[in-house]
Design a protein around this motif. Structure first.
Motif, short mmCIF file in Angstrom:
data_model
loop_
_atom_site.label_atom_id
_atom_site.label_comp_id
_atom_site.label_asym_id
_atom_site.label_seq_id
_atom_site.Cartn_x
_atom_site.Cartn_y
_atom_site.Cartn_z
N ALA A 163 -3.07 6.68 2.10
CA ALA A 163 -1.90 6.03 2.57
C ALA A 163 -1.89 6.24 4.14
O ALA A 163 -1.42 5.29 5.08
N SER A 197 0.90 3.95 -2.96
CA SER A 197 0.90 5.25 -2.88
C SER A 197 1.90 6.22 -3.26
O SER A 197 1.66 7.18 -3.99
N LEU A 249 -4.61 0.22 -2.95
CA LEU A 249 -4.67 1.45 -2.21
C LEU A 249 -5.96 2.08 -1.83
O LEU A 249 -6.49 2.53 -0.74
N ALA A 289 -3.53 9.54 -2.96
CA ALA A 289 -2.39 8.66 -2.59
C ALA A 289 -1.95 9.03 -1.32
O ALA A 289 -1.61 8.14 -0.29
N GLN A 342 0.92 -1.26 0.01
CA GLN A 342 0.01 0.07 0.05
C GLN A 342 0.77 1.26 0.06
O GLN A 342 0.63 2.03 -0.68
#
Length: 209
Positions: free
Chosen positions: A204, A79, A139, A200, A75
């Motif tokens: 995240a 990101s 994500l 992102a 993840q």
């Protein structure tokens, strides 16, 4: 009613679709040079290649869900990749858009089979497509999202690619449409880049919390 997860996923995907890349320019040049049938076949080839990457991304995401630590690491990588992609979109928006001339004289025309093959190879040989889809699913899709909903997401993306590309092919015979695309591309790229960078960073941080 569509969930916020789906709306965010679909929005990022559609904005990325509208940003110019190898597939985008292949469709423009191919349709102008070889005609609408070639362009529509190329659209189908591109959609099929994207469908392969979407299926691989879903499968990979499903395997990652069995390892929470590995999923968290991916993840963060996803990101960073989407943030970098967003930055690249925003940088590209500063350069003038160069699109083929809708009134250009066509050369020897290739058939629909050649168009489908060209579209498929253009999309399937671009590894960024696979990374992009994997990044989106990793994500933006919650680990608790069920397989049926993820299948719906993937199916939506496949048909979104096909519909967007086919609509593009059907509209580029108009000089005004090509000119409007040239004017709109910088704004589309900025919007896509900004959305990807914000998503992102925010998602995240939410995953890491």
């Amino acid at each position: 009613m569509f969930s916020s997860e789906f709306l965010l996923l679909a929005g990022a995907h559609l904005l990325a679709l509208a940003s110019p890349g190898p597939d985008f320019l292949l469709l423009l040049r191919g349709a102008l040079r070889h005609g609408r049938a070639y362009g529509l076949a190329a659209s189908l080839g591109i959609a099929l290649a994207n469908g392969i990457y979407i299926a691989l991304a879903l499968a990979g995401f499903g395997l990652l869900q069995q390892s929470p630590l590995l999923l968290m690491g991916m993840q963060w990588l996803a990101s960073l990749y989407l943030a970098w992609l967003g930055w690249m979109f925003m940088r590209a928006s500063l350069a003038p858009a160069v699109l083929p001339d809708a009134q250009a004289r066509p050369g020897p025309r290739a058939g629909a089979a050649a168009g489908m093959l060209a579209g498929f190879l253009s999309a399937v040989l671009n590894p960024k497509n696979g990374v992009f889809y994997f990044g989106l699913f990793t994500l933006m899709v919650d680990a608790h999202t069920g397989p049926q909903r993820k299948l719906f997401y993937g199916t939506w993306m496949f048909f979104a690619v096909l519909a967007w590309d086919a609509a593009l092919v059907c509209s580029i015979s108009q000089r005004r449409v090509v000119a409007a695309l040239g004017r709109a591309l910088p704004l589309i790229e900025r919007a896509a880049g900004l959305l990807l960078m914000i998503a992102a960073a925010a998602l995240a941080m939410a995953r890491a919390a």
